[in-house]
Design a protein around this motif. Structure first.
Motif, PDB file in Angstrom:
ATOM      1  N   ASP A   1       0.826  -1.205   0.000  1.00  0.00           N
ATOM      2  CA  ASP A   1       0.000   0.000   0.000  1.00  0.00           C
ATOM      3  C   ASP A   1       0.863   1.260   0.000  1.00  0.00           C
ATOM      4  O   ASP A   1       0.513   2.265  -0.627  1.00  0.00           O
ATOM      5  CB  ASP A   1      -0.934   0.019   1.210  1.00  0.00           C
ATOM      6  CG  ASP A   1      -2.037  -1.021   1.111  1.00  0.00           C
ATOM      7  OD1 ASP A   1      -2.375  -1.424  -0.021  1.00  0.00           O
ATOM      8  OD2 ASP A   1      -2.555  -1.420   2.168  1.00  0.00           O
ATOM      9  N   LYS A   2       1.979   1.198   0.686  1.00  0.00           N
ATOM     10  CA  LYS A   2       2.887   2.345   0.721  1.00  0.00           C
ATOM     11  C   LYS A   2       3.513   2.585  -0.657  1.00  0.00           C
ATOM     12  O   LYS A   2       3.643   3.729  -1.096  1.00  0.00           O
ATOM     13  CB  LYS A   2       3.982   2.117   1.755  1.00  0.00           C
ATOM     14  CG  LYS A   2       3.451   2.072   3.173  1.00  0.00           C
ATOM     15  CD  LYS A   2       4.554   1.761   4.154  1.00  0.00           C
ATOM     16  CE  LYS A   2       3.993   1.637   5.550  1.00  0.00           C
ATOM     17  NZ  LYS A   2       5.037   1.318   6.528  1.00  0.00           N
ATOM     18  N   VAL A   3       3.876   1.500  -1.330  1.00  0.00           N
ATOM     19  CA  VAL A   3       4.484   1.628  -2.659  1.00  0.00           C
ATOM     20  C   VAL A   3       3.452   2.148  -3.659  1.00  0.00           C
ATOM     21  O   VAL A   3       3.756   3.020  -4.487  1.00  0.00           O
ATOM     22  CB  VAL A   3       5.092   0.288  -3.118  1.00  0.00           C
ATOM     23  CG1 VAL A   3       5.662   0.402  -4.522  1.00  0.00           C
ATOM     24  CG2 VAL A   3       6.176  -0.159  -2.149  1.00  0.00           C
ATOM     25  N   ILE A   4       2.246   1.657  -3.584  1.00  0.00           N
ATOM     26  CA  ILE A   4       1.184   2.144  -4.471  1.00  0.00           C
ATOM     27  C   ILE A   4       0.904   3.619  -4.191  1.00  0.00           C
ATOM     28  O   ILE A   4       0.658   4.396  -5.113  1.00  0.00           O
ATOM     29  CB  ILE A   4      -0.084   1.280  -4.341  1.00  0.00           C
ATOM     30  CG1 ILE A   4       0.178  -0.086  -4.982  1.00  0.00           C
ATOM     31  CG2 ILE A   4      -1.288   1.954  -4.987  1.00  0.00           C
ATOM     32  CD1 ILE A   4      -0.952  -1.067  -4.857  1.00  0.00           C
TER      33      ILE A   4
ATOM     34  N   TRP B   1       3.599   2.320 -15.866  1.00  0.00           N
ATOM     35  CA  TRP B   1       4.997   2.734 -15.862  1.00  0.00           C
ATOM     36  C   TRP B   1       5.848   1.536 -16.260  1.00  0.00           C
ATOM     37  O   TRP B   1       5.973   0.575 -15.501  1.00  0.00           O
ATOM     38  CB  TRP B   1       5.437   3.215 -14.485  1.00  0.00           C
ATOM     39  CG  TRP B   1       4.677   4.389 -13.993  1.00  0.00           C
ATOM     40  CD1 TRP B   1       4.914   5.689 -14.275  1.00  0.00           C
ATOM     41  CD2 TRP B   1       3.553   4.379 -13.104  1.00  0.00           C
ATOM     42  NE1 TRP B   1       4.012   6.488 -13.624  1.00  0.00           N
ATOM     43  CE2 TRP B   1       3.167   5.708 -12.900  1.00  0.00           C
ATOM     44  CE3 TRP B   1       2.833   3.359 -12.470  1.00  0.00           C
ATOM     45  CZ2 TRP B   1       2.093   6.055 -12.089  1.00  0.00           C
ATOM     46  CZ3 TRP B   1       1.772   3.709 -11.663  1.00  0.00           C
ATOM     47  CH2 TRP B   1       1.414   5.038 -11.484  1.00  0.00           C
ATOM     48  N   ARG B   2       6.455   1.597 -17.432  1.00  0.00           N
ATOM     49  CA  ARG B   2       7.248   0.479 -17.935  1.00  0.00           C
ATOM     50  C   ARG B   2       8.448   0.189 -17.030  1.00  0.00           C
ATOM     51  O   ARG B   2       8.761  -0.960 -16.746  1.00  0.00           O
ATOM     52  CB  ARG B   2       7.719   0.775 -19.350  1.00  0.00           C
ATOM     53  CG  ARG B   2       8.430  -0.391 -19.993  1.00  0.00           C
ATOM     54  CD  ARG B   2       8.732  -0.116 -21.426  1.00  0.00           C
ATOM     55  NE  ARG B   2       7.460   0.031 -22.140  1.00  0.00           N
ATOM     56  CZ  ARG B   2       7.368   0.453 -23.373  1.00  0.00           C
ATOM     57  NH1 ARG B   2       8.432   0.792 -24.047  1.00  0.00           N
ATOM     58  NH2 ARG B   2       6.200   0.551 -23.958  1.00  0.00           N
TER      59      ARG B   2
ATOM     60  N   PRO C   1       7.472   7.500  -9.212  1.00  0.00           N
ATOM     61  CA  PRO C   1       7.855   6.119  -9.540  1.00  0.00           C
ATOM     62  C   PRO C   1       9.298   5.789  -9.151  1.00  0.00           C
ATOM     63  O   PRO C   1       9.599   4.636  -8.861  1.00  0.00           O
ATOM     64  CB  PRO C   1       7.644   6.025 -11.049  1.00  0.00           C
ATOM     65  CG  PRO C   1       7.682   7.420 -11.532  1.00  0.00           C
ATOM     66  CD  PRO C   1       7.180   8.277 -10.404  1.00  0.00           C
ATOM     67  N   ASP C   2      10.185   6.784  -9.105  1.00  0.00           N
ATOM     68  CA  ASP C   2      11.572   6.515  -8.713  1.00  0.00           C
ATOM     69  C   ASP C   2      11.655   6.048  -7.260  1.00  0.00           C
ATOM     70  O   ASP C   2      12.422   5.143  -6.933  1.00  0.00           O
ATOM     71  CB  ASP C   2      12.441   7.749  -8.922  1.00  0.00           C
ATOM     72  CG  ASP C   2      12.597   8.099 -10.398  1.00  0.00           C
ATOM     73  OD1 ASP C   2      12.541   7.171 -11.228  1.00  0.00           O
ATOM     74  OD2 ASP C   2      12.774   9.290 -10.700  1.00  0.00           O
ATOM     75  N   ALA C   3      10.865   6.661  -6.387  1.00  0.00           N
ATOM     76  CA  ALA C   3      10.844   6.236  -4.983  1.00  0.00           C
ATOM     77  C   ALA C   3      10.233   4.839  -4.859  1.00  0.00           C
ATOM     78  O   ALA C   3      10.684   4.030  -4.033  1.00  0.00           O
ATOM     79  CB  ALA C   3      10.064   7.228  -4.134  1.00  0.00           C
ATOM     80  N   ALA C   4       9.229   4.538  -5.676  1.00  0.00           N
ATOM     81  CA  ALA C   4       8.615   3.209  -5.650  1.00  0.00           C
ATOM     82  C   ALA C   4       9.624   2.155  -6.088  1.00  0.00           C
ATOM     83  O   ALA C   4       9.706   1.074  -5.491  1.00  0.00           O
ATOM     84  CB  ALA C   4       7.382   3.183  -6.541  1.00  0.00           C
TER      85      ALA C   4
ATOM     86  N   LEU D   1       3.382   5.609  -6.053  1.00  0.00           N
ATOM     87  CA  LEU D   1       3.057   5.661  -7.485  1.00  0.00           C
ATOM     88  C   LEU D   1       1.915   6.633  -7.757  1.00  0.00           C
ATOM     89  O   LEU D   1       1.964   7.408  -8.701  1.00  0.00           O
ATOM     90  CB  LEU D   1       2.713   4.267  -8.005  1.00  0.00           C
ATOM     91  CG  LEU D   1       3.885   3.297  -8.075  1.00  0.00           C
ATOM     92  CD1 LEU D   1       3.390   1.893  -8.373  1.00  0.00           C
ATOM     93  CD2 LEU D   1       4.883   3.750  -9.122  1.00  0.00           C
ATOM     94  N   ARG D   2       0.898   6.591  -6.930  1.00  0.00           N
ATOM     95  CA  ARG D   2      -0.241   7.498  -7.128  1.00  0.00           C
ATOM     96  C   ARG D   2       0.146   8.953  -6.900  1.00  0.00           C
ATOM     97  O   ARG D   2      -0.456   9.853  -7.461  1.00  0.00           O
ATOM     98  CB  ARG D   2      -1.384   7.105  -6.206  1.00  0.00           C
ATOM     99  CG  ARG D   2      -2.070   5.845  -6.671  1.00  0.00           C
ATOM    100  CD  ARG D   2      -3.336   5.586  -5.922  1.00  0.00           C
ATOM    101  NE  ARG D   2      -4.011   4.445  -6.510  1.00  0.00           N
ATOM    102  CZ  ARG D   2      -4.720   3.582  -5.824  1.00  0.00           C
ATOM    103  NH1 ARG D   2      -4.865   3.719  -4.527  1.00  0.00           N
ATOM    104  NH2 ARG D   2      -5.301   2.574  -6.430  1.00  0.00           N
TER     105      ARG D   2
END
Length: 75
Positions: free
Chosen positions: A9-12, A52-53, A20-23, A15-16
């Motif tokens: 949930d933290k990674v999503i 995100w590819r 994306p770099d932190a994810a 992204l939201r």
């Protein structure tokens, strides 16, 4: 020990929020393959998979790396 929030949930959330770099950085230090697979499922459920590819590739690489029997993170 109870967790306040699930890891994926933290990674999503990253992204939201448009980071994306932190994810990807979080995926590289994932606690286990189980966590990465749950992230993969959560991305598919929330229809974020494929957006995100580089995130998809980093997730696949992290799963492959941690799936090797000699590579694991100690608790």
């Amino acid at each position: 020990m109870a967790r306040s929030a699930r890891w994926h949930d933290k990674v999503i959330g990253l992204l939201r929020a448009g980071n994306p770099d932190a994810a990807i950085a979080q995926m590289k230090v994932a606690p286990s393959v189980r966590e990465l697979r749950s992230l993969q499922e959560a991305l598919a459920e929330s229809q974020l998979a494929g957006r995100w590819r580089n995130v998809d590739q980093a997730l696949a690489d992290a799963i492959q790396d941690l799936s090797a029997p000699r590579l694991h993170r100690s608790p």
